[in-house]
Design an enzyme around this catalytic site. Structure first.
Site, PDB file in Angstrom:
ATOM      1  N   ASP A 316       0.854  -1.181   0.000  1.00  0.00           N
ATOM      2  CA  ASP A 316       0.000   0.000   0.000  1.00  0.00           C
ATOM      3  C   ASP A 316       0.893   1.236   0.000  1.00  0.00           C
ATOM      4  OD1 ASP A 316      -3.186   0.562   1.687  1.00  0.00           O
ATOM      5  OD2 ASP A 316      -2.135   1.727   0.170  1.00  0.00           O
ATOM      6  N   GLU A 509     -10.153   7.200   4.779  1.00  0.00           N
ATOM      7  CA  GLU A 509      -9.058   6.655   5.593  1.00  0.00           C
ATOM      8  C   GLU A 509      -9.001   7.302   6.977  1.00  0.00           C
ATOM      9  OE1 GLU A 509      -6.295   6.217   1.668  1.00  0.00           O
ATOM     10  OE2 GLU A 509      -5.516   5.287   3.482  1.00  0.00           O
TER      11      GLU A 509
HETATM   12  C1  GLC Z   1      -4.399   4.195   0.001  1.00  0.00           C
HETATM   13  C2  GLC Z   1      -5.284   3.055   0.442  1.00  0.00           C
HETATM   14  C3  GLC Z   1      -5.455   1.966  -0.587  1.00  0.00           C
HETATM   15  C4  GLC Z   1      -5.344   2.539  -1.989  1.00  0.00           C
HETATM   16  C5  GLC Z   1      -3.946   3.094  -2.166  1.00  0.00           C
HETATM   17  C6  GLC Z   1      -3.743   3.755  -3.533  1.00  0.00           C
HETATM   18  O1  GLC Z   1      -3.600   4.610   1.057  1.00  0.00           O
HETATM   19  O2  GLC Z   1      -4.959   2.430   1.676  1.00  0.00           O
HETATM   20  O3  GLC Z   1      -6.722   1.349  -0.359  1.00  0.00           O
HETATM   21  O4  GLC Z   1      -5.579   1.525  -2.961  1.00  0.00           O
HETATM   22  O5  GLC Z   1      -3.590   4.026  -1.144  1.00  0.00           O
HETATM   23  O6  GLC Z   1      -4.529   4.902  -3.648  1.00  0.00           O
END
Ligand code: GLC
Length: 617
Positions: A316, A509
């Site tokens: 991530d 988030e």
């Molecule tokens: C974010 C998220 C993830 C996402 C990634 C790319 O922090 O945790 O779900 O796919 O970054 O945007």
């Protein structure tokens, strides 16, 4: 061995049911899941052929994913970068209302550079990933489906496959191959800012709905459409335990036994692997104090070893830097743990250089690098990327009419209808088609509030309403459902009933994490309006836009009817479809428990009334 184990497991289960004291041996917790697309000799031979031609720099480059704003197509080619992503609210031209064609043009440029064989480079197609988590939600005019919490309330597996299919078609128009979806989180504490990305607190619902979403996004592994040009490579995320952190703290610690971790948070992965999901995203959270991005046991021994996952693990967003001793630009530990592709949005060049150095220094084995690259090449080959030509030559590329297509919007509108959960109704709903009504409140004409995070921007905020092209607001829906002239936003008008739409300001988030689920109604103009209407003997229907249940007892007490609408997305008319006349009844059931409170007779997941007031069967 197997017989003895299964006998022992059955015995344990029996004992466990009675004494709840049976510790099942670790190797019986995680089932082997045979991928329906594993072991294709042609694919595997081509993987080995390509791998054999690659040098260390080219291999490491394949394992790096950069953000499109931080790398040019030329540099992606020059440094053998295997993937790019666009983060939430990252648009190719930098403008939310840039030309739709800008996406496909940029995809073509990245492809062209990645396929160049100048200066001894190798032709290995770059893969672009995007967060298409409720439609192609970064793209203006795209169909925006209800967020997962609403789909969990609807709990309609067939509809999920249709949503996945529509989403894949709209993403394919822009030349992108990969969606970081579905989230298979099982949110257990609704104070978590990502609760709305979870279908339910029930692992079985999460497993079934995410499986169907995957079959829509990727196609069925037994059919020709699997990873076809109308489909996408998908991602089961975030492995593992993202929804189980203490206090619902985003990226926090999930403190569970291994059996509990599997029972609650592992079911979506069993189903996902079973239908051939090609990527799994590592999670930011820790399990019993250890960051998942650095957990060799979970990423390699369990996911790849015990369960048999043969696609690749994507990290991530700089998640690797949270491992002790790592930085954004350097993290042998994440690669050694089993992250095959590192999402390193800005520091991609330094990360590549540092990783090459770490391999040469023996901190990462060449065997580990080869394993990661094999997995990446395997997925790209399965998706036909080596053979399908440039993005603009693909079947749906550039077909702008598919973006927000009426057939997709119809699917989304049905999902909105079926997602609504009726929690209270004192002889107020359904509203007669001849009624004179007030529709007001902060969410009545508010595309941002009705969509939530991950819509045009990461947080789903800070974009003017007019940029939400193709949207139908909730008020638009009532305007169309009732006789003309019978709907007003004038809150001083006389009316038979008032629909007041209120709720949460969008978030994503950690920005959505809460200390308490209470919803603060002090100084709430929406609540004051409801009270004023009641004082004028105008019945109030409260429609609540939220990414999770909240403590809104005072509103429930004050209103005559209360509807949880979650985050419905672009097709706000789905609300009036159900609230006006009785063509459609309420179907939705609570996907999560509602916070305890005096006015809430319905606390348990699974509650939901129909117009007639009796819980659905
Ligand atoms: C974010 C998220 C993830 C996402 C990634 C790319 O922090 O945790 O779900 O796919 O970054 O945007």
């Amino acid at each position: 061995m197997k017989t003895r184990n299964s006998l022992r497991a059955a015995l344990c289960l029996g004992i466990a049911l009675s004494l709840n004291a049976c510790a099942v041996a670790e190797d019986e917790i995680w089932p082997k899941v045979k991928s329906p697309v594993a072991g294709n000799a042609n694919i595997e031979n081509r993987v080995e052929t390509v791998l054999a031609t690659m040098n260390l720099e080219q291999k490491v480059g394949q394992m790096v994913q950069a953000e499109v704003k931080s790398i040019s197509p030329e540099d992606a080619g020059r440094y053998h970068i295997g993937s790019v992503l666009n983060g939430g609210g990252s648009w190719p031209t930098g403008d939310v209302d840039g030309p739709l064609g800008g996406w496909l043009s940029l995809a073509n440029l990245f492809y062209k550079e990645s396929m160049s064989t100048e200066n001894g480079r190798l032709a290995i197609p770059l893969i672009w990933g995007t967060d298409a988590v409720h439609g192609h939600n970064n793209v203006q005019g795209a169909t925006i489906f209800p967020h997962n919490i609403g789909l969990g309330a609807a709990n309609n597996p067939g509809l999920m496959r249709d949503i996945g299919t529509a989403t894949a078609r709209e993403v394919a128009v822009t030349g992108i191959d990969w969606a970081f979806a579905p989230t298979v989180a099982v949110a257990r504490d609704i104070r978590w800012g990502r609760t709305y990305e979870s279908y339910s607190s029930d692992p079985k619902i999460v497993a079934e709905l995410s499986k169907e979403m995957l079959l829509g996004l990727q196609g069925h592994p037994a059919l020709d459409n699997f990873l076809s040009e109308q489909k996408l490579i998908a991602t089961a995320k975030h492995f593992i335990g993202d929804g189980g952190t203490t206090g619902g703290k985003d990226q926090g610690d999930t403190a569970l036994t291994e059996q509990e971790l599997f029972d609650i948070h592992g079911q979506g992965y069993v189903q996902a692997l079973g239908v051939g999901v090609q990527t799994v995203m590592a999670s930011f959270n820790s399990w019993n104090g250890n960051k998942l991005h650095g957990s060799k046991y979970m990423l390699t021994d369990v996911l790849k070893g015990k369960m048999g996952f043969d696609g690749f693990v994507i990290g991530d967003w700089n998640g690797h830097e949270q491992i002790p001793g790592c930085t954004k630009a350097s993290c042998a530990a994440a690669i050694n743990a089993g992250v095959d592709m590192i999402m390193v949005p800005e520091d991609w060049k330094a990360f590549s250089e540092n990783t090459v150095r770490q391999v040469k220094a023996g901190e990462i084995t060449r065997a580990r690098i080869d394993d990661a690259v094999r997995r990446i090449l395997r997925v790209k080959l399965r998706a036909g990327m080596f053979d399908d030509g440039k993005p603009s030559s693909h079947e749906l590329a550039g077909r702008a009419k598919l973006i927000g297509h009426e057939s997709h919007r119809a699917v989304a509108r049905q999902a909105v209808r079926e997602s609504l959960v009726l929690l209270k109704n004192e002889k107020t709903l359904p509203i007669a088609k001849t009624a004179k009504i007030i529709v007001a409140g902060s969410g009545a004409d508010n595309p941002s509030m009705q969509s939530g995070g991950w819509t045009l921007t990461w947080q789903g905020r800070d974009v003017p309403a007019e940029q939400y092209k193709g949207f139908t607001t909730i008020k638009d829906g009532f305007d169309r459902a009732l006789k003309s002239g019978n709907v007003t936003s004038d809150t001083d008008a006389s009316a038979d009933v008032a629909v007041i739409v209120f709720g949460e300001t969008p978030y994503a988030e950690m920005e959505g994490d809460l200390a308490s689920t209470d919803f603060d109604l002090t100084d709430s103009a929406d609540f004051a309006l409801m009270q004023n209407l009641k004082a004028r003997n105008i019945p109030v229907v409260a429609v609540f836009l939220s990414g999770r249940p909240r403590g809104v007892d005072a509103v429930i007490k004050t209103s005559d009817a209360f509807v949880a609408a979650w985050l419905p997305g672009s097709e706000g008319a789905g609300v009036a479809d159900v609230l006006v006349s009785s063509r459609y009844n309420f179907k939705g059931k609570l996907p999560f428990d509602w916070p305890a409170g005096g006015a809430a007779p319905f606390k348990a997941r699974g509650f939901g009334l129909t117009h007639s007031g009796t819980p659905p069967k």
